[in-house]
Design a protein around this motif. Structure first.
Motif, PDB file in Angstrom:
ATOM      1  N   ASP A  22       0.831  -1.219   0.000  1.00 34.66           N
ATOM      2  CA  ASP A  22       0.000   0.000   0.000  1.00 34.66           C
ATOM      3  C   ASP A  22       0.863   1.266   0.000  1.00 34.66           C
ATOM      4  OD1 ASP A  22       0.971  -0.179   2.588  1.00 34.66           O
ATOM      5  OD2 ASP A  22      -0.968   0.101   3.563  1.00 34.66           O
ATOM      6  N   SER A  23       2.048   1.156  -0.623  1.00 33.69           N
ATOM      7  CA  SER A  23       2.994   2.277  -0.591  1.00 33.69           C
ATOM      8  C   SER A  23       2.928   3.160  -1.822  1.00 33.69           C
ATOM      9  CB  SER A  23       4.432   1.759  -0.490  1.00 33.69           C
ATOM     10  OG  SER A  23       4.585   1.048   0.686  1.00 33.69           O
ATOM     11  N   ILE A  24       2.564   2.561  -2.974  1.00 32.39           N
ATOM     12  CA  ILE A  24       2.583   3.354  -4.222  1.00 32.39           C
ATOM     13  C   ILE A  24       1.175   3.389  -4.817  1.00 32.39           C
ATOM     14  CG2 ILE A  24       5.033   2.897  -4.707  1.00 32.39           C
ATOM     15  CD1 ILE A  24       4.153   0.775  -6.719  1.00 32.39           C
ATOM     16  N   LEU A  25       0.940   4.343  -5.703  1.00 31.88           N
ATOM     17  CA  LEU A  25      -0.416   4.549  -6.231  1.00 31.88           C
ATOM     18  C   LEU A  25      -0.970   3.295  -6.906  1.00 31.88           C
ATOM     19  CD1 LEU A  25      -2.691   6.623  -6.517  1.00 31.88           C
ATOM     20  CD2 LEU A  25      -1.691   7.302  -8.711  1.00 31.88           C
ATOM     21  N   GLU A  26      -0.135   2.593  -7.671  1.00 25.95           N
ATOM     22  CA  GLU A  26      -0.609   1.392  -8.376  1.00 25.95           C
ATOM     23  C   GLU A  26      -1.133   0.357  -7.375  1.00 25.95           C
ATOM     24  OE1 GLU A  26       2.224   3.006  -8.974  1.00 25.95           O
ATOM     25  OE2 GLU A  26       1.727   3.748 -10.978  1.00 25.95           O
ATOM     26  N   GLU A  27      -0.434   0.199  -6.252  1.00 29.16           N
ATOM     27  CA  GLU A  27      -0.886  -0.768  -5.239  1.00 29.16           C
ATOM     28  C   GLU A  27      -2.182  -0.287  -4.587  1.00 29.16           C
ATOM     29  OE1 GLU A  27       3.446  -2.482  -3.690  1.00 29.16           O
ATOM     30  OE2 GLU A  27       2.645  -0.681  -2.760  1.00 29.16           O
ATOM     31  N   MET A  56      -6.467   1.776   2.973  1.00 25.27           N
ATOM     32  CA  MET A  56      -5.510   2.193   4.010  1.00 25.27           C
ATOM     33  C   MET A  56      -4.150   2.388   3.352  1.00 25.27           C
ATOM     34  SD  MET A  56      -4.490   2.611   7.155  1.00 25.27           S
ATOM     35  CE  MET A  56      -5.525   1.870   8.405  1.00 25.27           C
ATOM     36  N   MET A  57      -3.512   3.499   3.639  1.00 21.04           N
ATOM     37  CA  MET A  57      -2.210   3.777   3.012  1.00 21.04           C
ATOM     38  C   MET A  57      -1.065   3.439   3.978  1.00 21.04           C
ATOM     39  SD  MET A  57      -3.058   7.203   0.797  1.00 21.04           S
ATOM     40  CE  MET A  57      -3.469   8.366   2.086  1.00 21.04           C
ATOM     41  N   LYS A  58       0.118   3.248   3.406  1.00 27.00           N
ATOM     42  CA  LYS A  58       1.315   2.911   4.194  1.00 27.00           C
ATOM     43  C   LYS A  58       1.613   4.022   5.215  1.00 27.00           C
ATOM     44  CE  LYS A  58       5.345   1.087   5.317  1.00 27.00           C
ATOM     45  NZ  LYS A  58       5.374  -0.050   6.258  1.00 27.00           N
ATOM     46  N   SER A  59       2.075   3.645   6.385  1.00 30.25           N
ATOM     47  CA  SER A  59       2.504   4.645   7.371  1.00 30.25           C
ATOM     48  C   SER A  59       3.572   5.524   6.752  1.00 30.25           C
ATOM     49  CB  SER A  59       3.107   3.972   8.608  1.00 30.25           C
ATOM     50  OG  SER A  59       2.120   3.318   9.339  1.00 30.25           O
TER      51      SER A  59
END
Ligand code: OXC
Length: 308
Positions: free
Chosen positions: A24-29, A42-45
């Protein structure tokens, strides 16, 4: 959907979403999560500046879960503010996760996300994997200092991602702070920090950072997560929403968190191992269990744990 629910004032179409961490770190994910049956994105911390994280190997699958010491690899908070605008079109709640390396970092990031398109802000007080930094939520004075500067910065509901506690007195002290500073939700639990897995053939730990000490995830930690959800459910009197996380890989696991008192659950290791189809599968399994047990809603089953 029988399993629709709410975290604070935000409606979730189902009981299951991704946890901050895997993929969940980059837009594609994040777009994969947006198009999946995860009920939130939910996005990466994130930290103030981008980080490459710890040296590899830093994530290893284990028979009953995983051990990792990622070290907060992320693109820096400003990127996630931009991603939130780009993800808005999916009409799904977006959750920011902020992990400051100082009190001022927390203030700056929470203030910025309060002016963004996110629907919830999870404040990560429990990352065990940054060398030289301890988990903030094990230090109640430090936690209060953070809460003092972040709790009045806007109307987007704020939550705390907590570490595992192993003594009731600690859950009680944290619950008092949560109520004092009007925190809207909590997420229980982060990985169990600083555990050690050894490869006996090589006579070495299985991950490289911190001489092998890393966060334990998956089945190993489910009873610890359930205990924390239950303890906080009892202490917080339904005034604060609870996300359960830790070892959920089936509808039955999710149901256990539900009767312990979780309003919704997040999944990490199973998402990493199985991919985004896990959200559909776990949701279907949970819906079947609710039907079989004649529960008509999440609300009806929540906290229903009986005692012997
Ligand atoms: N918990 C976190 O909060 N962050 C990640 N790992 C973990 O267990 C990380 O990036 O290290």
């Amino acid at each position: 959907m029988l399993s629709k629910t709410k975290i604070s004032k935000i409606e979730l179409a189902s009981y299951i979403c991704n946890a901050s961490g895997p993929s969940d770190s980059i837009l594609e994910e994040l777009e994969i999560i947006a198009k999946s049956d995860s009920s939130a994105i939910m996005m990466k911390s994130c930290t103030i500046k981008p980080r490459i994280g710890n040296p590899e190997p830093r994530y290893v699958h284990l028979p009953l879960g995983s051990i990792q010491s990622m070290g907060l690899p992320n693109l820096g908070y400003q990127k996630y503010i931009r991603f939130a605008s780009q993800l808005k079109k999916y009409n799904k709640p977006i959750i920011a996760s902020v992990a400051g390396l100082s009190i001022e970092d927390y203030r700056v990031m929470v203030e910025a996300f309060q002016k963004s398109e996110v629907n919830l802000i999870e404040v990560n007080l429990s990352c065990p994997n940054v060398e030289g930094k301890s988990q903030v939520a094990y230090d109640f004075e430090q936690t209060e200092k953070v809460l003092r500067v972040i709790s009045n910065l806007g109307d987007i509901p704020l939550g705390l991602k907590l570490p595992a506690y192993f003594d009731f007195i600690h859950q009680k002290q944290m619950a008092q702070l949560i109520l004092k500073y009007n925190i809207s939700f909590i997420t229980c639990i982060n990985s169990v920090g600083n555990t050690l897995f050894i490869d006996p053939e090589k006579e070495m730990p299985v991950i490289k950072p911190k001489k092998g000490f890393g966060g334990l995830c998956g089945d190993y930690i489910k009873p610890i997560a359930l205990a924390n959800v239950r303890a906080f459910y009892e202490l917080l009197d339904d005034k604060v929403s609870i996300f359960g996380v830790g070892g959920i890989k089936s509808g039955l696991d999710a149901f256990e968190f539900l009767i312990a008192g979780a309003d919704a659950v997040q999944v990490a290791t199973v998402f990493e191992k199985e991919g985004e189809s896990c959200f559909t599968r776990i949701n279907q399994e949970l819906e079947e269990i609710l039907k079989r047990k004649n529960y008509n809603s999440i609300q009806e089953a929540k906290g229903r744990l009986k005692h012997l």
